[in-house]
Design a protein around this motif. Structure first.
Motif, PDB file in Angstrom:
ATOM      1  N   ALA A 152      11.256  10.418 -13.250  1.00 46.09           N
ATOM      2  CA  ALA A 152      12.389  11.187 -13.298  1.00 46.09           C
ATOM      3  C   ALA A 152      11.760  12.576 -14.115  1.00 46.09           C
ATOM      4  O   ALA A 152      12.095  13.548 -13.695  1.00 46.09           O
ATOM      5  N   ALA A 153      11.250  12.069 -15.192  1.00 46.40           N
ATOM      6  CA  ALA A 153      10.744  13.337 -16.093  1.00 46.40           C
ATOM      7  C   ALA A 153       9.613  14.152 -15.257  1.00 46.40           C
ATOM      8  O   ALA A 153       9.586  15.385 -15.420  1.00 46.40           O
ATOM      9  N   GLN A 154       8.901  13.419 -14.672  1.00 44.18           N
ATOM     10  CA  GLN A 154       7.790  14.126 -13.674  1.00 44.18           C
ATOM     11  C   GLN A 154       8.451  15.031 -12.896  1.00 44.18           C
ATOM     12  O   GLN A 154       7.960  16.430 -12.568  1.00 44.18           O
ATOM     13  N   GLN A 155       9.504  14.818 -12.071  1.00 43.33           N
ATOM     14  CA  GLN A 155      10.255  15.512 -11.084  1.00 43.33           C
ATOM     15  C   GLN A 155      10.914  16.714 -11.956  1.00 43.33           C
ATOM     16  O   GLN A 155      10.589  17.710 -11.294  1.00 43.33           O
ATOM     17  N   ALA A 156      11.251  16.527 -13.131  1.00 44.48           N
ATOM     18  CA  ALA A 156      12.032  17.481 -13.850  1.00 44.48           C
ATOM     19  C   ALA A 156      11.198  18.423 -14.115  1.00 44.48           C
ATOM     20  O   ALA A 156      11.438  19.607 -14.389  1.00 44.48           O
ATOM     21  N   TYR A 157       9.950  18.028 -15.074  1.00 42.17           N
ATOM     22  CA  TYR A 157       9.041  19.096 -15.203  1.00 42.17           C
ATOM     23  C   TYR A 157       8.375  19.818 -14.100  1.00 42.17           C
ATOM     24  O   TYR A 157       8.072  20.980 -14.400  1.00 42.17           O
ATOM     25  N   SER A 158       8.002  19.235 -12.922  1.00 45.49           N
ATOM     26  CA  SER A 158       7.592  19.695 -11.721  1.00 45.49           C
ATOM     27  C   SER A 158       8.627  20.743 -11.362  1.00 45.49           C
ATOM     28  O   SER A 158       8.521  22.166 -10.988  1.00 45.49           O
ATOM     29  N   LEU A 173      11.200   8.173 -25.166  1.00 45.88           N
ATOM     30  CA  LEU A 173      10.076   9.266 -25.528  1.00 45.88           C
ATOM     31  C   LEU A 173       8.626   9.001 -24.815  1.00 45.88           C
ATOM     32  O   LEU A 173       8.044  10.004 -24.292  1.00 45.88           O
ATOM     33  N   GLU A 174       8.171   7.810 -24.939  1.00 46.10           N
ATOM     34  CA  GLU A 174       7.163   7.616 -24.296  1.00 46.10           C
ATOM     35  C   GLU A 174       7.117   7.613 -22.853  1.00 46.10           C
ATOM     36  O   GLU A 174       6.077   8.305 -22.336  1.00 46.10           O
ATOM     37  N   ALA A 175       7.982   7.343 -22.139  1.00 42.44           N
ATOM     38  CA  ALA A 175       8.078   7.398 -20.690  1.00 42.44           C
ATOM     39  C   ALA A 175       8.355   9.207 -20.206  1.00 42.44           C
ATOM     40  O   ALA A 175       7.768   9.465 -19.211  1.00 42.44           O
ATOM     41  N   LEU A 176       8.959   9.613 -21.124  1.00 43.71           N
ATOM     42  CA  LEU A 176       9.180  11.077 -20.841  1.00 43.71           C
ATOM     43  C   LEU A 176       7.786  12.087 -21.239  1.00 43.71           C
ATOM     44  O   LEU A 176       7.879  13.389 -20.853  1.00 43.71           O
ATOM     45  N   GLY A 177       6.778  11.250 -21.627  1.00 43.11           N
ATOM     46  CA  GLY A 177       5.667  12.068 -22.122  1.00 43.11           C
ATOM     47  C   GLY A 177       5.744  12.939 -23.120  1.00 43.11           C
ATOM     48  O   GLY A 177       4.795  14.126 -23.378  1.00 43.11           O
ATOM     49  N   LEU A 178       6.627  12.827 -24.079  1.00 47.15           N
ATOM     50  CA  LEU A 178       6.756  13.590 -25.187  1.00 47.15           C
ATOM     51  C   LEU A 178       5.897  13.716 -26.633  1.00 47.15           C
ATOM     52  O   LEU A 178       5.649  13.925 -27.415  1.00 47.15           O
ATOM     53  N   ALA A 179       4.809  12.599 -26.243  1.00 48.49           N
ATOM     54  CA  ALA A 179       3.932  12.172 -27.390  1.00 48.49           C
ATOM     55  C   ALA A 179       2.667  11.030 -26.501  1.00 48.49           C
ATOM     56  O   ALA A 179       3.257  10.298 -25.795  1.00 48.49           O
ATOM     57  N   ILE A 192       6.950  23.602 -16.050  1.00 49.49           N
ATOM     58  CA  ILE A 192       6.719  23.445 -17.253  1.00 49.49           C
ATOM     59  C   ILE A 192       5.929  22.030 -17.511  1.00 49.49           C
ATOM     60  O   ILE A 192       5.925  21.233 -16.632  1.00 49.49           O
ATOM     61  N   THR A 193       5.437  21.901 -18.817  1.00 46.88           N
ATOM     62  CA  THR A 193       4.857  20.779 -19.074  1.00 46.88           C
ATOM     63  C   THR A 193       5.475  19.864 -20.334  1.00 46.88           C
ATOM     64  O   THR A 193       6.355  20.772 -20.895  1.00 46.88           O
ATOM     65  N   PRO A 194       5.343  18.735 -20.529  1.00 45.01           N
ATOM     66  CA  PRO A 194       5.987  18.187 -21.770  1.00 45.01           C
ATOM     67  C   PRO A 194       5.684  18.614 -22.939  1.00 45.01           C
ATOM     68  O   PRO A 194       6.647  18.764 -23.874  1.00 45.01           O
ATOM     69  N   ALA A 195       4.659  19.438 -23.213  1.00 44.75           N
ATOM     70  CA  ALA A 195       4.203  19.922 -24.383  1.00 44.75           C
ATOM     71  C   ALA A 195       5.108  21.100 -24.786  1.00 44.75           C
ATOM     72  O   ALA A 195       5.158  21.707 -25.797  1.00 44.75           O
ATOM     73  N   GLN A 196       5.731  21.723 -23.638  1.00 43.68           N
ATOM     74  CA  GLN A 196       6.770  22.716 -23.969  1.00 43.68           C
ATOM     75  C   GLN A 196       8.214  22.590 -24.389  1.00 43.68           C
ATOM     76  O   GLN A 196       8.895  23.464 -24.644  1.00 43.68           O
ATOM     77  N   ILE A 197       8.567  21.254 -24.397  1.00 40.89           N
ATOM     78  CA  ILE A 197       9.636  20.846 -24.696  1.00 40.89           C
ATOM     79  C   ILE A 197       9.806  20.923 -26.405  1.00 40.89           C
ATOM     80  O   ILE A 197       8.999  20.282 -26.928  1.00 40.89           O
ATOM     81  N   GLY A 198      10.696  21.693 -26.907  1.00 46.88           N
ATOM     82  CA  GLY A 198      10.757  21.641 -28.303  1.00 46.88           C
ATOM     83  C   GLY A 198      12.199  20.950 -29.013  1.00 46.88           C
ATOM     84  O   GLY A 198      12.249  20.948 -30.134  1.00 46.88           O
ATOM     85  N   LEU A 199      12.826  20.250 -28.016  1.00 45.01           N
ATOM     86  CA  LEU A 199      14.172  19.468 -28.560  1.00 45.01           C
ATOM     87  C   LEU A 199      14.601  18.532 -27.337  1.00 45.01           C
ATOM     88  O   LEU A 199      14.422  18.896 -26.210  1.00 45.01           O
ATOM     89  N   ALA A 200      14.754  17.263 -27.820  1.00 38.92           N
ATOM     90  CA  ALA A 200      15.424  16.332 -27.124  1.00 38.92           C
ATOM     91  C   ALA A 200      16.439  15.657 -27.421  1.00 38.92           C
ATOM     92  O   ALA A 200      16.641  15.300 -28.414  1.00 38.92           O
ATOM     93  N   GLU A 201      17.322  15.107 -26.439  1.00 45.12           N
ATOM     94  CA  GLU A 201      18.481  14.325 -26.672  1.00 45.12           C
ATOM     95  C   GLU A 201      18.206  13.093 -25.593  1.00 45.12           C
ATOM     96  O   GLU A 201      18.226  13.161 -24.389  1.00 45.12           O
ATOM     97  N   VAL A 202      17.926  11.964 -26.178  1.00 46.07           N
ATOM     98  CA  VAL A 202      17.306  10.894 -25.421  1.00 46.07           C
ATOM     99  C   VAL A 202      18.399   9.712 -25.491  1.00 46.07           C
ATOM    100  O   VAL A 202      18.932   9.602 -26.485  1.00 46.07           O
ATOM    101  N   TYR A 203      18.342   8.718 -24.661  1.00 47.15           N
ATOM    102  CA  TYR A 203      19.210   7.756 -24.316  1.00 47.15           C
ATOM    103  C   TYR A 203      18.571   6.593 -25.408  1.00 47.15           C
ATOM    104  O   TYR A 203      18.227   5.871 -24.949  1.00 47.15           O
TER     105      TYR A 203
END
Length: 251
Positions: free
Chosen positions: A128-134, A160-166, A138-149
């Protein structure tokens, strides 16, 4: 799994144990998440559980399903949230700019953990994250704020791991990357752990929090630097049906 009589906390716990074996995450890492999110919630006037707690309080709370203790678990909350969608310039009001939805993605996984390639990985969330980035370009490195489940403390790190944020989510957690002063401040609202988990309204509330943060009008804790892009991540089941939304800041 539920048809056998096991509850959702136990299933999340089994997934967390698999994650811990693969990554060397510890209960102390989980406790850090539980404490930080509840502390963040203390700045949120709408929060359900704005608690002033320490890791020792998490460790002393009742064991629910190993590795999760009571303070590792989110509450079931009453609540509602609403997002109004409009074309740019069509919203009445202050005349100030609004955040934009720039990317979305969704994916689903097998319901039973035993049918997944890795029960400790949120594979559908990664897709889902890969679809959203595409979609956002943008790339995950451009995310500067997150609200996660963060239905459970360990589920936040799995997300956070699955979202590629680290690249190494456990190391990033220990470095403070997801703190309010970090490079990817996460769940400044308090998340499900602190703000609460009103079933059906949770994902919408995450989008509201991200939008208000980007617009500079959030009532709670804000990031040190307003980012260009924010990410809202929600799911149903044990990350069985996942949805990721990326918002862009005011232009």
């Amino acid at each position: 799994d539920g048809m056998t009589g096991i509850d959702s906390t136990s299933i999340y716990a089994m997934s967390a144990l698999a994650f811990m074996r693969r990554t060397d995450a510890t209960v102390s890492d989980f406790a850090r998440v539980a404490v930080r999110n509840r502390q963040n919630a203390r700045h949120n006037p709408n929060a359900h559980l704005p608690l002033d707690i320490a890791p020792e309080d998490v460790a002393a709370s009742t064991m629910i399903a190993a590795p999760y203790r009571r303070l590792d678990c989110s509450p079931l909350s009453d609540g509602a949230a609403c997002v109004i969608l409009s074309q740019p310039g069509n919203l009445p009001g202050t005349g100030k700019g609004r955040a934009r939805i720039v990317g979305m993605g969704s994916a689903n996984d097998r319901v039973r953990l035993a049918e997944r390639a890795d029960p400790g990985t949120f594979a559908a969330k990664r897709l889902a994250a890969q679809q959203a980035y595409s979609h956002a370009g943008i790339t995950p490195a451009q995310i500067g704020l997150a609200e996660v489940y963060d239905s459970y403390s360990g589920a936040q790190l799995q997300a956070l791991e699955a979202l590629g944020l680290a690249d190494d989510v456990v190391a990033a957690e220990r470095r403070g990357v997801f703190d309010a002063t970090g490079t990817v401040p996460t769940n400044l609202s308090g998340g499900l752990l602190g703000q609460g988990a009103p079933v059906g309204a949770t994902g919408v509330a995450q989008i509201v929090s991200c939008a208000h943060q980007l617009e500079g009008r959030y009532a709670g804790l804000g990031p040190r630097i307003t980012p260009r892009f924010a990410l809202a991540d929600t799911h149903g089941g044990i990350a069985t049906l996942c949805a990721v939304t990326i918002l862009g800041g005011v232009e």
